[in-house]
Design a protein around this motif. Structure first.
Motif, PDB file in Angstrom:
ATOM      1  N   GLN A 123      98.344  45.095  -7.476  1.00  0.00           N
ATOM      2  CA  GLN A 123      97.512  46.162  -8.209  1.00  0.00           C
ATOM      3  C   GLN A 123      97.228  47.302  -7.497  1.00  0.00           C
ATOM      4  N   SER A 124      96.962  46.898  -6.097  1.00  0.00           N
ATOM      5  CA  SER A 124      96.677  48.070  -5.206  1.00  0.00           C
ATOM      6  C   SER A 124      97.571  48.781  -4.606  1.00  0.00           C
ATOM      7  N   SER A 125      97.773  50.003  -4.632  1.00  0.00           N
ATOM      8  CA  SER A 125      99.074  50.883  -4.034  1.00  0.00           C
ATOM      9  C   SER A 125      99.076  50.493  -2.421  1.00  0.00           C
ATOM     10  N   GLY A 126      97.807  50.611  -1.798  1.00  0.00           N
ATOM     11  CA  GLY A 126      97.818  50.396  -0.401  1.00  0.00           C
ATOM     12  C   GLY A 126      98.356  49.036   0.016  1.00  0.00           C
ATOM     13  N   ILE A 127      97.974  48.156  -0.768  1.00  0.00           N
ATOM     14  CA  ILE A 127      98.628  46.591  -0.304  1.00  0.00           C
ATOM     15  C   ILE A 127     100.111  46.841  -0.746  1.00  0.00           C
ATOM     16  N   ALA A 128     100.432  47.377  -1.903  1.00  0.00           N
ATOM     17  CA  ALA A 128     101.967  47.294  -2.277  1.00  0.00           C
ATOM     18  C   ALA A 128     102.930  47.929  -1.104  1.00  0.00           C
ATOM     19  N   HIS A 129     102.212  48.776  -0.300  1.00  0.00           N
ATOM     20  CA  HIS A 129     103.059  49.837   0.632  1.00  0.00           C
ATOM     21  C   HIS A 129     103.404  48.552   1.741  1.00  0.00           C
ATOM     22  N   VAL A 130     102.270  47.548   1.921  1.00  0.00           N
ATOM     23  CA  VAL A 130     102.412  46.749   3.127  1.00  0.00           C
ATOM     24  C   VAL A 130     103.364  45.426   2.595  1.00  0.00           C
ATOM     25  N   ILE A 131     103.311  44.918   1.578  1.00  0.00           N
ATOM     26  CA  ILE A 131     104.147  44.003   0.980  1.00  0.00           C
ATOM     27  C   ILE A 131     105.578  44.537   0.544  1.00  0.00           C
ATOM     28  N   SER A 132     105.663  45.808   0.408  1.00  0.00           N
ATOM     29  CA  SER A 132     107.127  46.189   0.368  1.00  0.00           C
ATOM     30  C   SER A 132     107.784  45.828   1.367  1.00  0.00           C
ATOM     31  N   HIS A 133     107.481  45.962   2.597  1.00  0.00           N
ATOM     32  CA  HIS A 133     107.870  45.439   3.807  1.00  0.00           C
ATOM     33  C   HIS A 133     108.619  44.111   3.903  1.00  0.00           C
ATOM     34  N   VAL A 134     107.627  43.330   3.451  1.00  0.00           N
ATOM     35  CA  VAL A 134     108.019  42.070   3.268  1.00  0.00           C
ATOM     36  C   VAL A 134     109.051  41.559   2.439  1.00  0.00           C
ATOM     37  N   VAL A 135     109.026  42.272   1.133  1.00  0.00           N
ATOM     38  CA  VAL A 135     110.100  41.817   0.092  1.00  0.00           C
ATOM     39  C   VAL A 135     111.384  42.524   0.509  1.00  0.00           C
ATOM     40  N   ASN A 136     111.418  43.619   1.368  1.00  0.00           N
ATOM     41  CA  ASN A 136     112.845  44.160   1.396  1.00  0.00           C
ATOM     42  C   ASN A 136     113.226  43.266   2.453  1.00  0.00           C
ATOM     43  N   GLU A 137     112.597  42.678   3.574  1.00  0.00           N
ATOM     44  CA  GLU A 137     113.253  41.835   4.531  1.00  0.00           C
ATOM     45  C   GLU A 137     113.716  40.540   3.846  1.00  0.00           C
ATOM     46  N   LEU A 138     113.048  39.999   2.500  1.00  0.00           N
ATOM     47  CA  LEU A 138     113.379  38.791   1.912  1.00  0.00           C
ATOM     48  C   LEU A 138     114.383  38.838   0.697  1.00  0.00           C
ATOM     49  N   ASN A 139     114.503  40.339   0.334  1.00  0.00           N
ATOM     50  CA  ASN A 139     115.261  40.729  -0.741  1.00  0.00           C
ATOM     51  C   ASN A 139     114.581  39.903  -2.195  1.00  0.00           C
ATOM     52  N   VAL A 140     113.315  39.952  -2.060  1.00  0.00           N
ATOM     53  CA  VAL A 140     112.728  39.609  -3.393  1.00  0.00           C
ATOM     54  C   VAL A 140     112.152  40.737  -4.220  1.00  0.00           C
ATOM     55  N   PRO A 141     112.601  40.999  -5.485  1.00  0.00           N
ATOM     56  CA  PRO A 141     112.019  42.202  -6.096  1.00  0.00           C
ATOM     57  C   PRO A 141     110.605  42.018  -6.168  1.00  0.00           C
ATOM     58  N   LEU A 142     109.901  43.144  -6.282  1.00  0.00           N
ATOM     59  CA  LEU A 142     108.359  43.243  -6.373  1.00  0.00           C
ATOM     60  C   LEU A 142     107.964  44.195  -7.708  1.00  0.00           C
ATOM     61  N   LEU A 143     107.599  43.364  -8.581  1.00  0.00           N
ATOM     62  CA  LEU A 143     107.312  44.189  -9.974  1.00  0.00           C
ATOM     63  C   LEU A 143     105.598  44.545  -9.846  1.00  0.00           C
ATOM     64  N   SER A 144     105.199  45.745  -9.698  1.00  0.00           N
ATOM     65  CA  SER A 144     103.881  45.982  -9.819  1.00  0.00           C
ATOM     66  C   SER A 144     103.465  46.816 -10.990  1.00  0.00           C
ATOM     67  N   PHE A 145     102.658  46.036 -11.718  1.00  0.00           N
ATOM     68  CA  PHE A 145     101.936  46.500 -12.847  1.00  0.00           C
ATOM     69  C   PHE A 145     100.835  47.608 -12.927  1.00  0.00           C
ATOM     70  N   GLY A 146     100.114  47.723 -11.317  1.00  0.00           N
ATOM     71  CA  GLY A 146      98.911  48.477 -11.173  1.00  0.00           C
ATOM     72  C   GLY A 146      99.234  49.281 -10.031  1.00  0.00           C
ATOM     73  N   ALA A 147     100.359  49.374  -9.226  1.00  0.00           N
ATOM     74  CA  ALA A 147     100.187  50.223  -7.980  1.00  0.00           C
ATOM     75  C   ALA A 147     100.881  51.588  -8.458  1.00  0.00           C
ATOM     76  N   THR A 148     100.177  52.471  -8.788  1.00  0.00           N
ATOM     77  CA  THR A 148     100.564  53.736  -9.328  1.00  0.00           C
ATOM     78  C   THR A 148     100.913  55.030  -8.578  1.00  0.00           C
ATOM     79  N   ASP A 149     100.873  54.811  -7.006  1.00  0.00           N
ATOM     80  CA  ASP A 149     101.158  55.632  -6.028  1.00  0.00           C
ATOM     81  C   ASP A 149     102.574  56.333  -6.230  1.00  0.00           C
TER      82      ASP A 149
END
Length: 672
Positions: A123-149
């Motif tokens: 839900q947090s945009s700040g956390i989404a920035h960090v986790i996006s690097h993790v899912v980029n490495e593992l090729n797992v789509p990240l669907l955020s319902f609250g990160a509006t950045d």
């Protein structure tokens, strides 16, 4: 009819019975295989029995309390619906990010150890920035319902997919509100993280397109104390603008209004615009506390617009009875709808991918290995082999969910972004209009305007607003700042022509015609304009006016007052007011008032002029007599008669037409 050719039963031997049994036992599985070779049964037999999806959000938060039950309910609804993912169970793995980027990263790594095919959140945009690097490495789509950045949709994060509206559109909605009410400057109060900074940055760009600007930014750190917020608002209140845009987190936003109330900043002449965080707080609290509502009287806020469909109404009616919902206040807000639709988006994409023969396999990443003595267990993280294919399947999905149409544009944003414009007052809020990227501000619902051509609606307005202090008239939006420095006015210290401007011993220290004009103009303004006059020059010789203009252009003075001529070169550096006196060459002559007389027309005829005129009459008469007396009987007779005729003819040339004839004859004879 097709079958096996066998002997008649009456002739079956023991050996034949054995052969018949073997053939029959082989025929049954072949028949089953033949039937499952086509249709849905085949796809069901090749589908995995279960698929794991993950969820990352903060449990104990305004958004988390809405998203948790919604996600769990969506998983149950998917598993109980035979039309979606037949033969496959959707398993749900949840992790608590606890509003921390570090904790969120650790929880994301633990979540990926479960080999999930998609992660919903955070839900947090700040956390989404960090986790996006993790899912980029593992090729797992990240669907955020609250990160509006808005910056999360950049090419840097290919596996990030936003299932709610981007703040890019919300900030353009705020800019349209500022333009609609005629304000030109706003003060931005925001949390100093990725969510706040990037949202306000977009707001600045949107306002510049409307010829407005953010005159003052008031950021505060996440989790700031009440005293820090108090100091922040005191500084903001010293500024000129009275339009405040509040873009903060839902869990701490009400502290802003509580401090503003104590500072007297929620009275008349103030304007408060809140982004979607405020309606999320109010919608998730039932009933809303009276003291809280007293803090918010007159606030204008934006809320995600979701159409009032039967799907949405049925889900809201189920909300209180959801078995996953804790015994706490309602918790429902628009983020619950987006979280619910995120699960169904994954389910539809999984079903489509399986129908296309997709496989869910994972492989080791050679870049992820544990170093000696490491306890991180990075080797347990595996790459989703079908991640890219699954991402493309998600992007082409198109269905109707609780929040409306679920479809993505070329920038991976949901189509048809729209917001409700709310005015908070009394014990609740009322909707004064809508904003959509399609039609802008309007009192007509976006779903209706989507059926019409763009800009075809005549309802480009909002309903009336009750502003802070129960004022119905639109506030001016600014005051003269309490800590504003007086204007520095340069005045040429002249030696000559002191009538225009000169130094004076009495206040304000200067005098003259130019000063009087300036003071009269200032007194016409409806607000005070403090200013100080500063003499420019040594007083022994007139200053060079080009130097004064240059000093104003360099911002060493705020303005200059004096007999400064407007010329082309100076207009390239500074702006001039309308000229209050004209310059150039003039002729000064005394004016003597004379009495009017009926014989005034004779005054230009002086005695010499009368004599010359009479001489010309006699000359003309003599010439005519010379030409006419030999042929014309009128010019003959005694000398006295001829002399009278000459005088009479000369006099009559002024009043009779024959004078023109005689003159013509005269000039003809003279020139010929």
């Amino acid at each position: 009819m097709v079958g096996f050719l066998i002997p008649k039963p009456c002739h079956i031997t023991t050996r034949g019975k054995i052969l018949f049994f073997i053939v029959f036992s082989m025929w049954v599985p072949m028949e089953v295989i033949g039937r499952t070779g086509n249709g849905n049964v085949s796809s069901s037999s090749s589908r995995p029995s279960s698929v794991k999806i993950g969820a990352l959000f903060t449990y104990d938060s305004v958004i988390g309390r809405a998203a948790g039950p919604a996600i769990a309910a969506a998983v149950d609804d998917v598993n109980s619906d035979p039309s979606i993912l037949p033969g496959t169970t959707l398993n749900f793995v949840i992790r608590d990010t606890n509003c921390s980027g570090f904790v969120g990263t650790m929880e994301a790594l633990q979540l990926m150890e479960n080999e999930v095919v998609a992660a919903i959140g955070p839900q947090s945009s700040g956390i989404a920035h960090v986790i996006s690097h993790v899912v980029n490495e593992l090729n797992v789509p990240l669907l955020s319902f609250g990160a509006t950045d808005p910056t999360l949709t950049s090419l840097q994060y290919p596996y990030f997919l936003r299932t709610t509206q981007s703040d890019y559109y919300q900030m353009h909605a705020v800019a349209d509100l500022v333009e609609y009410y005629g304000w030109r400057e706003v003060i931005a109060i925001f949390v100093d993280d990725d969510y706040g900074r990037n949202g306000i940055s977009v707001l600045g760009d949107a306002l510049s397109k409307k010829r407005a600007k953010i005159s003052y930014k008031a950021p505060f750190s996440p989790g700031a104390s009440r005293s820090a917020i108090n100091s922040l608002l005191v500084g903001a209140n010293l500024m000129e603008s009275r339009v405040f845009v509040v873009h903060v987190n839902p869990d701490t936003g009400l502290t802003i209004f509580s401090v503003a109330k104590s500072l007297g900043m929620t009275a008349g002449s103030y304007v408060w615009i809140a982004t979607d965080w405020l309606p999320s707080v109010l919608d998730s609290t039932e009933p809303v506390d009276i003291d809280t509502m007293n803090l918010l009287q007159g606030v204008v806020a934006l809320r995600h617009h979701t159409p009032d469909t039967d799907l949405k109404k049925n889900f809201i009616s189920r909300w209180k009875n959801l078995k996953y919902k804790e015994n706490s206040p309602s918790g429902f807000n628009s983020y619950a709808l987006y979280a619910y639709d995120s699960v169904w988006l994954v389910a539809h994409a999984l079903d489509a991918l399986l129908n296309e023969g997709g496989k869910f396999t994972f492989s080791n990443d050679p870049k992820l290995h544990d170093t000696n003595g490491s306890m991180l267990n990075l080797s347990s993280l595996r790459v989703f082999d079908g991640g890219q294919q699954f991402l493309q399947t998600l992007l082409r999905m198109n269905f109707t969910g609780l929040s409306g149409e679920i479809r993505f544009d070329a920038d991976k944003n949901l189509v048809n972004p729209a917001y409700d414009v709310l005015n908070i007052g009394g014990t609740g809020s009322r909707r004064i209009g809508y904003w959509s990227n399609y039609s802008g501000l309007s009192v007509v619902a976006p779903e209706i305007l989507y059926t019409k051509p763009p800009n075809s609606s005549s309802n480009r307005h909002l309903y009336s607003v009750i502003w802070p202090g129960e004022i119905t008239a639109t506030p001016r939006g600014w005051v003269f700042p309490n800590n504003g420095m007086p204007l520095r006015i340069a005045v040429p210290n002249r030696v000559s022509y002191n009538e225009f401007v000169a130094k004076d011993k009495s206040p304000p220290g200067v005098k003259g015609y130019c000063i009087d004009v300036f003071e009269a103009a200032v007194n016409l303004l409806p607000y005070p304009v403090p200013h100080n006059y500063i003499m420019y020059g040594n007083g022994k010789r007139n200053p060079i006016y080009n130097d004064i203009v240059q000093q104003v252009a360099l911002n060493n003075f705020d303005a200059a007052v004096g007999d400064i001529t407007i010329v082309t070169n100076r207009t390239k550096l500074v702006d001039f007011t309308q000229p209050y006196m004209e310059s150039g060459l003039v002729v000064v002559a005394p004016v003597q008032k004379l009495k009017s007389s009926p014989w005034a027309f004779l005054k230009p005829f002086t005695i010499p002029m009368w004599l010359v005129t009479g001489g010309f009459f006699l000359f003309v008469g003599a010439v005519v007599w010379i030409l006419e007396h030999r042929f014309n009987n009128e010019f003959r007779g005694p000398p006295s008669q001829q002399l009278v005729t000459i005088f009479w003819f000369s006099f009559s040339t002024m009043f009779f037409s024959h004078s023109m004839f005689a003159c013509a004859q005269f000039f003809s004879a003279f020139f010929v």
